[in-house]
Design an enzyme around this catalytic site. Structure first.
Site, PDB file in Angstrom:
ATOM      1  N   HIS A 186       0.905  -0.923   0.041  1.00 13.61           N
ATOM      2  CA  HIS A 186      -0.006  -0.202   0.052  1.00 13.61           C
ATOM      3  C   HIS A 186       0.985   1.117   0.046  1.00 13.61           C
ATOM      4  CE1 HIS A 186      -2.676  -3.049   1.919  1.00 13.61           C
ATOM      5  NE2 HIS A 186      -3.622  -2.401   1.160  1.00 13.61           N
ATOM      6  N   PHE A 187       1.315   1.708  -0.978  1.00 11.72           N
ATOM      7  CA  PHE A 187       1.410   1.051  -2.404  1.00 11.72           C
ATOM      8  C   PHE A 187       2.902   1.222  -2.563  1.00 11.72           C
ATOM      9  CE2 PHE A 187      -2.825   2.813  -1.772  1.00 11.72           C
ATOM     10  CZ  PHE A 187      -3.595   1.967  -2.194  1.00 11.72           C
TER      11      PHE A 187
END
Length: 121
Positions: A40-41
């Site tokens: 993420h991410f």
């Protein structure tokens, strides 16, 4: 012998200040090793909202020794992205009569996110 499961809290250096019978402030730095950043991410990690609620619940358990009355999450508001290296103060309020929990993650004294877990009324 059964191995002990690790907690996401294990990588955090927590400064827990119980400010009242039902309130607490917890200061910590969001370290890159925090499992919630995985995926993420890539290249620009952020702390997902559901992970923020989970952290609040885990920390409430550490302060008061119990979980919220239900997994219902409500009144979520996100104002700022939380990322590795951010120094946050988490404000918690426990509602013993209902088992509910309110949380506010603050960055530089301003709310970054907030929400409720369990029943407040």
């Amino acid at each position: 012998m059964t191995p002990t499961a690790s907690s996401p809290l294990d990588v955090l250096d927590l400064d827990i200040r119980r400010t009242g019978e039902t309130t607490a402030e917890i200061a910590f730095t969001l370290v890159p090793e925090l499992i919630y950043f995985d995926g993420h991410f890539p290249g620009q990690p952020i702390l997902p909202g559901v992970s923020q609620a989970h952290l609040a619940v885990l920390l409430a358990e550490r302060v008061w020794g119990g979980w919220p009355s239900s997994a219902t999450i409500s009144r979520l508001k996100f104002r700022r992205v939380l990322a590795p290296g951010d120094v946050v103060v988490l404000e918690l309020r426990h509602y013993p009569s209902t088992g509910g929990l309110s949380f506010v993650f603050k960055l530089n004294g301003s709310p970054a996110s907030q929400g409720d877990v369990g029943d407040l009324a």
